[in-house]
Scaffold this motif. Structure first.
Motif, mmCIF file in Angstrom:
data_model
loop_
_atom_site.group_PDB
_atom_site.id
_atom_site.type_symbol
_atom_site.label_atom_id
_atom_site.label_comp_id
_atom_site.label_asym_id
_atom_site.label_seq_id
_atom_site.Cartn_x
_atom_site.Cartn_y
_atom_site.Cartn_z
ATOM 1 N N THR A 1 8.961 7.695 2.275
ATOM 2 C CA THR A 1 7.742 7.736 1.805
ATOM 3 C C THR A 1 6.717 8.783 2.437
ATOM 4 O O THR A 1 6.561 8.339 3.825
ATOM 5 C CB THR A 1 7.007 6.570 1.370
ATOM 6 N N ASP A 2 6.270 9.824 2.087
ATOM 7 C CA ASP A 2 5.604 10.818 2.853
ATOM 8 C C ASP A 2 4.091 10.443 2.265
ATOM 9 O O ASP A 2 3.592 11.047 1.530
ATOM 10 C CB ASP A 2 5.856 12.142 2.430
ATOM 11 N N VAL A 3 3.414 9.735 3.329
ATOM 12 C CA VAL A 3 2.129 9.378 3.149
ATOM 13 C C VAL A 3 1.331 9.388 4.521
ATOM 14 O O VAL A 3 1.795 9.276 5.461
ATOM 15 C CB VAL A 3 1.810 7.984 2.581
ATOM 16 N N THR A 4 0.032 9.798 4.454
ATOM 17 C CA THR A 4 -0.821 9.912 5.742
ATOM 18 C C THR A 4 -1.488 8.538 5.724
ATOM 19 O O THR A 4 -1.959 8.052 4.758
ATOM 20 C CB THR A 4 -1.798 11.006 5.484
ATOM 21 N N MET A 5 -1.414 7.858 6.923
ATOM 22 C CA MET A 5 -1.977 6.885 7.210
ATOM 23 C C MET A 5 -3.283 6.843 7.873
ATOM 24 O O MET A 5 -3.309 7.183 9.212
ATOM 25 C CB MET A 5 -1.171 5.659 7.928
ATOM 26 N N LEU A 6 -4.539 6.099 7.594
ATOM 27 C CA LEU A 6 -5.669 6.135 8.501
ATOM 28 C C LEU A 6 -6.084 4.805 8.536
ATOM 29 O O LEU A 6 -6.000 4.001 7.748
ATOM 30 C CB LEU A 6 -6.577 7.068 7.581
ATOM 31 N N VAL A 7 -6.690 4.492 9.591
ATOM 32 C CA VAL A 7 -6.969 3.046 10.226
ATOM 33 C C VAL A 7 -8.754 3.365 10.202
ATOM 34 O O VAL A 7 -9.353 4.044 10.814
ATOM 35 C CB VAL A 7 -6.541 2.790 11.525
ATOM 36 N N ALA B 1 0.749 -1.065 -0.003
ATOM 37 C CA ALA B 1 0.003 -0.033 -0.166
ATOM 38 C C ALA B 1 0.896 1.169 0.117
ATOM 39 O O ALA B 1 0.620 2.282 -0.702
ATOM 40 C CB ALA B 1 -0.879 0.090 1.185
ATOM 41 N N VAL B 2 1.902 1.142 0.823
ATOM 42 C CA VAL B 2 2.878 2.384 1.049
ATOM 43 C C VAL B 2 3.672 2.406 -0.502
ATOM 44 O O VAL B 2 3.634 3.501 -1.016
ATOM 45 C CB VAL B 2 3.878 2.260 2.062
ATOM 46 N N LEU B 3 3.874 1.239 -0.928
ATOM 47 C CA LEU B 3 4.748 1.723 -2.120
ATOM 48 C C LEU B 3 3.891 1.983 -3.365
ATOM 49 O O LEU B 3 4.434 2.726 -4.525
ATOM 50 C CB LEU B 3 5.358 0.288 -2.728
ATOM 51 N N THR B 4 2.642 1.703 -3.323
ATOM 52 C CA THR B 4 1.692 2.085 -4.480
ATOM 53 C C THR B 4 1.046 3.792 -4.564
ATOM 54 O O THR B 4 0.417 4.037 -5.216
ATOM 55 C CB THR B 4 0.601 1.088 -4.675
ATOM 56 N N THR B 5 1.264 4.192 -3.244
ATOM 57 C CA THR B 5 1.024 5.631 -2.969
ATOM 58 C C THR B 5 1.955 6.665 -3.103
ATOM 59 O O THR B 5 2.957 6.587 -2.832
ATOM 60 C CB THR B 5 0.257 5.585 -1.601
ATOM 61 N N ALA B 6 1.291 7.698 -3.942
ATOM 62 C CA ALA B 6 2.182 8.775 -4.231
ATOM 63 C C ALA B 6 2.616 9.720 -3.086
ATOM 64 O O ALA B 6 1.778 9.657 -1.826
ATOM 65 C CB ALA B 6 1.568 9.735 -5.306
ATOM 66 N N ASP B 7 3.922 10.346 -3.206
ATOM 67 C CA ASP B 7 4.048 11.212 -1.896
ATOM 68 C C ASP B 7 2.901 12.078 -1.671
ATOM 69 O O ASP B 7 2.466 12.835 -2.539
ATOM 70 C CB ASP B 7 5.393 11.768 -2.237
#
Length: 334
Positions: A296-302, A265-271
Motif C-alpha cells: 500500500t502506497d500511503v504517506t504516514m504522519l505522526v 488505518a493503512v487498510l482503509t486508506t486509498a493508494d
C-alpha cells in the motif's frame, strides 16, 4: 537558539534538550527570556497515567512521584500532561506574550518543563490524574502555553486544549490532500476524534467517516452530526474496519490506541492517501510494516502535538460546533 530551547536548564547530561535530560535545573530565578508560572495543578497524561506502576497504595504513589520531581527537577510520567497555573513573572525578553496574572496551561511535554513543588503533593490522593499542588514551573522562549479563556469553564477548556494538536494536524492533512478529500477518523467518539471530524469538515473535506467502538458511541456521534457515516468496528481488527468503512478514504486519522489500529488505518486508506497518527503511542514500525505487507502506497504522519495556532483552532471549533460541544461536555461531566 539553544538557550531558547531550554538547553541551559539541563543538568544531567549537560547540553541536551530538556525532555532528554535526566535532571533539570528547576530554580525559579528567571533568565530574561523565561517565564515563571505559579503552579496550581498538574494534569497527567490521560492516555498513559497508571498509578499501579508505583504500587496500589496512594501514599506510595505520591511518595514516588514526589521523589522523582525532587530528584529530577521535572515530572517524567507519560509523554504528555499539562501544568495549570498563573503567570507570576515574565522576563523582559520573553517572546511568549504572557504577563503576570494570566491563567495559563502548558502545551509541551511535562518531561521538558522545569518543575518544583512546595507542598509535598499533600492534597493529592495518588490515584487521580489531576494533581493539585503548589510550586513553580519555568517556560522557555520556545515553550508553548495557552491562556485559559474566560468565556469557558476551566475544565472544558482544559479538555479541549489537552488534545488540540489533533484537529490542527487533521486540518493540515486535509489541505495538503487536495480538493475535498474523504476522511475517516478512528476513535471518533473521543475528544480528539470529534474535534478532528469538525476540523476536517471545516477544512472542506468530502465524505467523513467516524469509526467508534460501541453502539452507544455511534448513537452519540450520529446525534452530534459530525460525520456522514458512523460505523461500529473493533479497531484491533483491520479487516472489520476496512469492511465497515467501505470505499478507501484519502485521509485516515488515528485517535485510538489499540493493537492493530495501525493496520486498520493503512487498510482503509486509498493508494496515495495519508494516515495521521494521533493515538497516544503510535506504533510507527507496525504501520510501516503493514503498508509494506499490503503493498500500500500511503504517506504516514505522526501528529507531534504542535501546529501553529492549534490551541485557538481547537477552542474555536468547540465554540461554534454544537456537536463537539455536546460530546466534549459529556466527557467532562463523567
Amino acid at each position: 537558539m539553544h538557550r531558547s530551547l531550554g538547553v541551559h536548564r539541563a543538568l544531567d547530561p549537560v547540553g541536551v534538550l530538556p525532555a532528554a535530560a535526566r535532571r533539570l535545573d528547576a530554580d525559579p530565578r528567571l533568565a530574561p527570556d523565561e517565564v515563571r508560572v505559579d503552579v496550581h495543578r498538574i494534569d497527567l497524561d490521560a492516555a498513559t497515567w497508571d498509578p499501579t506502576e508505583h504500587g496500589a497504595d496512594g501514599d506510595a504513589v505520591r511518595a514516588a512521584v514526589l521523589a522523582g520531581i525532587e530528584r529530577d527537577g521535572k515530572l517524567d510520567v507519560g509523554p504528555r500532561g499539562m501544568v495549570i497555573g498563573v503567570v507570576d513573572e515574565a522576563g523582559l525578553d520573553s517572546p511568549l506574550g504572557l504577563h503576570a496574572g494570566q491563567r495559563v496551561v502548558t502545551l509541551v511535554p511535562l518531561t521538558g518543563v522545569p518543575l518544583r513543588v512546595t507542598d509535598g503533593l499533600a492534597s493529592w490522593d495518588g490515584a487521580s490524574r489531576h494533581v493539585p499542588t503548589t510550586g513553580t514551573a519555568v517556560l522557555f522562549a520556545r515553550s508553548v502555553a495557552a491562556v485559559l479563556p474566560e468565556d469557558l469553564p476551566q475544565e472544558t477548556a482544559l479538555a479541549v486544549l489537552e488534545v488540540c494538536g489533533a484537529p490542527a494536524a487533521t486540518e493540515r492533512a486535509v489541505h495538503r490532500s487536495g480538493h475535498r478529500p474523504s476522511v475517516a477518523v478512528l476513535g471518533a467518539a473521543g475528544r480528539s476524534g470529534c474535534l478532528s471530524l469538525a476540523a476536517a469538515r471545516d477544512a472542506r473535506a468530502g465524505r467523513l467517516v467516524g469509526v467508534v467502538a460501541t453502539e452507544a458511541d455511534a448513537a452519540e456521534l450520529r446525534a452530534a452530526r459530525l460525520a456522514d457515516l458512523v460505523v461500529v468496528a473493533d479497531t484491533s481488527d483491520p479487516l472489520a474496519v476496512a469492511a465497515a468503512v467501505g470505499e478507501p478514504v484519502d485521509v485516515t486519522v488515528v485517535c485510538v490506541d489499540a493493537p492493530g489500529a495501525e493496520q486498520a488505518a493503512v487498510l482503509t486508506t486509498a493508494d496515495g492517501g495519508t494516515v495521521v497518527f494521533f493515538s497516544p503511542a503510535p506504533a510507527s514500525q507496525a504501520a510501516a510494516g503493514a503498508a509494506e505487507g499490503m503493498a500500500t502506497d500511503v504517506t504516514m504522519l505522526v501528529g507531534n502535538g504542535y501546529t501553529p495556532g492549534h490551541a485557538a483552532l481547537a477552542l474555536d471549533l468547540y465554540r461554534r460546533t454544537p456537536g463537539v460541544q455536546a460530546m466534549v461536555d459529556a466527557r467532562v461531566a463523567r
